[in-house]
Enzyme design. Structure first.
Site, PDB file in Angstrom:
ATOM      1  N   THR A  29       5.982  -7.678  -0.547  1.00 60.09           N
ATOM      2  CA  THR A  29       5.072  -8.832  -0.664  1.00 60.09           C
ATOM      3  C   THR A  29       3.618  -8.408  -0.853  1.00 60.09           C
ATOM      4  OG1 THR A  29       4.624  -8.889   1.700  1.00 60.09           O
ATOM      5  CG2 THR A  29       6.549 -10.123   0.932  1.00 60.09           C
ATOM      6  N   ASP A  71      -0.921   8.776   1.367  1.00 56.91           N
ATOM      7  CA  ASP A  71       0.025   9.845   1.027  1.00 56.91           C
ATOM      8  C   ASP A  71      -0.699  11.100   0.556  1.00 56.91           C
ATOM      9  OD1 ASP A  71       2.234   8.416   1.743  1.00 56.91           O
ATOM     10  OD2 ASP A  71       2.747   7.766  -0.291  1.00 56.91           O
TER      11      ASP A  71
END
Ligand code: PRP
Ligand code: URA
Length: 217
Positions: free
Chosen positions: A116, A211
């Site tokens: 979402t 990341d």
């Protein structure tokens, strides 16, 4: 320090300094190592912090030089608060602490739901009395703006209103959403990029900041 105030979003300030632009290009580069990525985030944030702190209140206090005493300017008021949005905002904290060593540090845990793209809050621990501090909300990426809007909302719910939001890269969509939801906060960014892709990543951007910073891909 060159800084551009946006023509439409008057609360949005884009850094225009060649050092910031150069380091941001290195940061975006897919071949930049994790170690270098962290160093560049630190250096860019340090340069941005100079501008983002320009509204801190100044007073005066007596100082004795080797020649005489005089009333000299000093930053007054309660110590500022540095609030990184986890995880990637963590990489920006030390730069602010270099310039504001007495600042208090809080943590706002938020991640985007991959489907979402809506923010999920999982942690909120901030210093006491933030209502009377200038608060620097740090997150390298302002993408859909969902995380930033939610974090500012949480602060305002407890009457924290003097908020400076600092991101390294912003999207037009994120700036629009954050400015419309909270027109009273100042937004500082090293770049206003072109657009979001369908997965909510900023283009050209730098990929996933968390990341790349923590090597979790
Ligand atoms: C990234 C980034 C922002 C958020 C921005 O975090 O650090 O917090 O996405 O996106 P938005 O503007 O669309 O909300 P992420 O949710 O990937 O969490 P992480 O830092 O823990 O990886
Ligand atoms: N979060 C990131 O880390 N990168 C993006 O491009 C968008 C959100």
């Amino acid at each position: 320090m060159p800084v551009k105030q946006h023509a439409v979003f008057r609360n949005f300030f884009e850094m225009d300094h060649p050092l910031i632009k150069h380091k941001l290009t290195k940061l975006r580069d897919v071949s930049t190592s994790k170690k270098k990525f962290k160093e560049l985030v630190h250096e860019i944030t340090l340069l941005m912090a100079y501008e983002a702190t320009s509204d801190l209140p100044l007073g005066v206090e007596m100082v004795r030089t080797p020649l005489e005493e005089f009333m000299a300017p000093v930053i007054t008021g309660k110590k500022p608060a540095i609030l990184p949005i986890l995880r990637a905002g963590l990489g920006m904290v030390d730069a602010f602490l270099c310039l504001l060593p007495g600042a208090r540090v809080g943590h706002i845990g938020m991640y985007r739901d991959e489907e979402t793209l809506e923010p999920k809050s999982y942690f909120f621990k901030i210093p006491g009395n933030c209502q009377s501090r200038t608060v620097f909300l740090l997150d390298p990426m302002l993408a859909t703006g969902g995380s930033a809007v939610a974090a500012v909302q949480k602060l305002k719910e407890i009457n924290i209103n003097k908020i400076m939001y600092v991101s390294i890269i912003s999207s037009p969509e994120g700036v629009t959403r954050l400015s419309q939801a909270h027109p009273d906060i100042k937004i500082f960014s090293a770049s206003l990029d072109r657009e979001l892709n369908k997965d909510g990543y900023i283009l050209p951007g730098l990929g996933d900041a968390g990341d790349r910073m923590f090597g979790t891909k």
